[in-house]
Design a protein around this motif. Sequence first.
Motif, PDB file in Angstrom:
ATOM      1  N   VAL A  91       0.815  -1.334  -0.054  1.00  0.00           N
ATOM      2  CA  VAL A  91       0.035  -0.092   0.013  1.00  0.00           C
ATOM      3  C   VAL A  91       0.846   1.370  -0.017  1.00  0.00           C
ATOM      4  O   VAL A  91       0.479   2.201  -0.596  1.00  0.00           O
ATOM      5  CB  VAL A  91      -1.092   0.038   1.212  1.00  0.00           C
ATOM      6  CG1 VAL A  91      -1.671   1.239   1.405  1.00  0.00           C
ATOM      7  CG2 VAL A  91      -2.460  -1.111   1.182  1.00  0.00           C
ATOM      8  N   ILE A  92       1.882   1.196   0.763  1.00  0.00           N
ATOM      9  CA  ILE A  92       2.818   2.376   0.721  1.00  0.00           C
ATOM     10  C   ILE A  92       3.314   2.594  -0.418  1.00  0.00           C
ATOM     11  O   ILE A  92       3.638   3.628  -1.109  1.00  0.00           O
ATOM     12  CB  ILE A  92       3.919   2.213   1.832  1.00  0.00           C
ATOM     13  CG1 ILE A  92       3.388   2.161   3.240  1.00  0.00           C
ATOM     14  CG2 ILE A  92       5.009   3.201   1.673  1.00  0.00           C
ATOM     15  CD1 ILE A  92       4.311   1.716   4.263  1.00  0.00           C
ATOM     16  N   GLY A  93       3.801   1.398  -1.257  1.00  0.00           N
ATOM     17  CA  GLY A  93       4.411   1.551  -2.527  1.00  0.00           C
ATOM     18  C   GLY A  93       3.382   2.114  -3.657  1.00  0.00           C
ATOM     19  O   GLY A  93       3.862   2.985  -4.446  1.00  0.00           O
ATOM     20  N   SER A 212      -6.978  -5.065   0.539  1.00  0.00           N
ATOM     21  CA  SER A 212      -6.315  -5.990  -0.393  1.00  0.00           C
ATOM     22  C   SER A 212      -7.253  -6.228  -1.566  1.00  0.00           C
ATOM     23  O   SER A 212      -6.619  -6.120  -2.707  1.00  0.00           O
ATOM     24  CB  SER A 212      -5.809  -7.104   0.369  1.00  0.00           C
ATOM     25  OG  SER A 212      -6.839  -8.039   0.897  1.00  0.00           O
ATOM     26  N   SER A 213      -8.522  -6.647  -1.318  1.00  0.00           N
ATOM     27  CA  SER A 213      -9.353  -7.043  -2.144  1.00  0.00           C
ATOM     28  C   SER A 213      -9.882  -5.575  -3.012  1.00  0.00           C
ATOM     29  O   SER A 213     -10.238  -5.654  -4.325  1.00  0.00           O
ATOM     30  CB  SER A 213     -10.665  -7.621  -1.718  1.00  0.00           C
ATOM     31  OG  SER A 213     -10.270  -8.985  -1.441  1.00  0.00           O
ATOM     32  N   VAL A 214      -9.984  -4.512  -2.248  1.00  0.00           N
ATOM     33  CA  VAL A 214     -10.250  -3.267  -2.771  1.00  0.00           C
ATOM     34  C   VAL A 214      -9.458  -2.796  -3.816  1.00  0.00           C
ATOM     35  O   VAL A 214      -9.572  -2.407  -4.898  1.00  0.00           O
ATOM     36  CB  VAL A 214     -10.470  -2.108  -1.652  1.00  0.00           C
ATOM     37  CG1 VAL A 214     -10.522  -0.795  -2.281  1.00  0.00           C
ATOM     38  CG2 VAL A 214     -11.709  -2.400  -0.923  1.00  0.00           C
ATOM     39  N   VAL A 215      -7.986  -2.933  -3.611  1.00  0.00           N
ATOM     40  CA  VAL A 215      -6.994  -2.611  -4.425  1.00  0.00           C
ATOM     41  C   VAL A 215      -6.981  -3.535  -5.712  1.00  0.00           C
ATOM     42  O   VAL A 215      -6.893  -3.249  -6.885  1.00  0.00           O
ATOM     43  CB  VAL A 215      -5.791  -2.612  -3.672  1.00  0.00           C
ATOM     44  CG1 VAL A 215      -4.712  -1.995  -4.778  1.00  0.00           C
ATOM     45  CG2 VAL A 215      -5.818  -1.166  -2.618  1.00  0.00           C
ATOM     46  N   LYS A 292       2.563  -3.564  -6.646  1.00  0.00           N
ATOM     47  CA  LYS A 292       1.536  -4.329  -7.329  1.00  0.00           C
ATOM     48  C   LYS A 292       1.978  -5.845  -7.286  1.00  0.00           C
ATOM     49  O   LYS A 292       0.905  -6.762  -7.072  1.00  0.00           O
ATOM     50  CB  LYS A 292       1.270  -3.927  -8.663  1.00  0.00           C
ATOM     51  CG  LYS A 292       0.515  -2.587  -8.923  1.00  0.00           C
ATOM     52  CD  LYS A 292       0.404  -2.349 -10.333  1.00  0.00           C
ATOM     53  CE  LYS A 292      -0.424  -0.791 -10.371  1.00  0.00           C
ATOM     54  NZ  LYS A 292      -0.887  -0.582 -12.161  1.00  0.00           N
ATOM     55  N   LEU A 293       2.913  -6.122  -7.829  1.00  0.00           N
ATOM     56  CA  LEU A 293       3.621  -7.577  -7.274  1.00  0.00           C
ATOM     57  C   LEU A 293       3.463  -7.993  -5.800  1.00  0.00           C
ATOM     58  O   LEU A 293       3.003  -9.038  -5.605  1.00  0.00           O
ATOM     59  CB  LEU A 293       4.971  -7.619  -7.747  1.00  0.00           C
ATOM     60  CG  LEU A 293       5.281  -7.579  -9.121  1.00  0.00           C
ATOM     61  CD1 LEU A 293       6.846  -7.863  -9.267  1.00  0.00           C
ATOM     62  CD2 LEU A 293       4.664  -8.932  -9.818  1.00  0.00           C
ATOM     63  N   GLY A 294       3.472  -7.102  -5.065  1.00  0.00           N
ATOM     64  CA  GLY A 294       3.586  -7.420  -3.560  1.00  0.00           C
ATOM     65  C   GLY A 294       2.023  -7.625  -3.082  1.00  0.00           C
ATOM     66  O   GLY A 294       1.653  -8.509  -2.211  1.00  0.00           O
ATOM     67  N   LEU A 295       1.069  -6.794  -3.574  1.00  0.00           N
ATOM     68  CA  LEU A 295      -0.242  -7.222  -3.470  1.00  0.00           C
ATOM     69  C   LEU A 295      -0.755  -8.320  -4.245  1.00  0.00           C
ATOM     70  O   LEU A 295      -1.596  -8.880  -3.605  1.00  0.00           O
ATOM     71  CB  LEU A 295      -1.106  -5.901  -4.386  1.00  0.00           C
ATOM     72  CG  LEU A 295      -2.662  -6.011  -4.309  1.00  0.00           C
ATOM     73  CD1 LEU A 295      -3.112  -6.011  -2.763  1.00  0.00           C
ATOM     74  CD2 LEU A 295      -3.129  -5.144  -5.191  1.00  0.00           C
TER      75      LEU A 295
END
Length: 342
Positions: A91-93, A212-215, A292-295
């Motif tokens: 999220v910070i990224g 997480s699901s929102v993003v 985005k990869l982290g998410l």
Amino acid sequence: MKTAHRITYQPSPADHARSRFAASLTRPFHFGRWLVTPQQVLFGLTLLLCLTPWGSPPLALALGLTVALVFGNPFPAQSKQYTSKLLQWSVIGLGFGMNAKTALQASQEGLLFTVASIISTLTLGYFVGRWLGVSRRTSHLIASGTAICGGSAIAAVGPVVKASEEEMSVALGTVFVLNAIALFLFPVVGEALNMSQNQFGLWAAIAIHDTSSVVGAASHYGNEALQIATTVKLARALWIIPVALGTAVLFKTPGTKVKLPYFILGFIAAMLLVSYVPVLKPVAPLLVGLAKLGLTATLFLIGAGLSTKVLKAVGAKPFIQGVLLWVFISVVSLWVILHTVA
């Protein structure tokens, strides 16, 4: 005098096959210098697949669920430990891909929706929980998770109401199952209704539980939807603080410490830096790509954490309460947004 006959269960061929399959998955073998199991290899390869160009947030969640329910998660403790941290850093990224002026406008537009939806969901949750006979603590945890930001809200409110581990598991399981459904369902509904990027981003932030699901859903819909959804959702997450403090008064638990969502400050700092420090703009796309990869990895770990044990622990009544609250906030917010937001 009749003789009692003892009835013994005879495993079927299918039971034997399942037992052999489960045993084969956990049988270790040497892979170079490492001693690993087929279960661990499958877990690692599936996670790597999610991080390739063919991966996506919905696919990652689906593959995580498949791994958990078919093969089993060989790293349940580690998955739980790293999911929250990975989500926070992701999220910070994502903040490096935001524009401060656009984010401020989006948060102002979503403020009224946020306040109205939180109050109405918490109120309705109280009455629905009483109607269904769900315990007061479990009912409040489910309502808080639906009203604010899913698992984060439940984790913050749980200690305030002195919830047991079982009550926490029931609430988290209910929210996570509905989260998984929303990640797949919302983009389909948005496209069917021809929602604009602004409309969908706002709707996802209000009606989907976890960040997480929102993003994940918003990134699948479009970049503008992602910016709006992330900003509004994180502004919404700040309501954990007043809701937790109000809960302490309601449940008469004075002196309770509320855990602050500090990663939101990191998101704001990243957004301000990229907006007002031009030298950072060339590296911003790289940081956003890593986020985005982290998410995606986060959603895989969330899916891998939804074992059959978690699903069975939920129970019918708490799940019905969660579904009713989710349908309420989803339908009402969708109708309002379609009629008031361009």
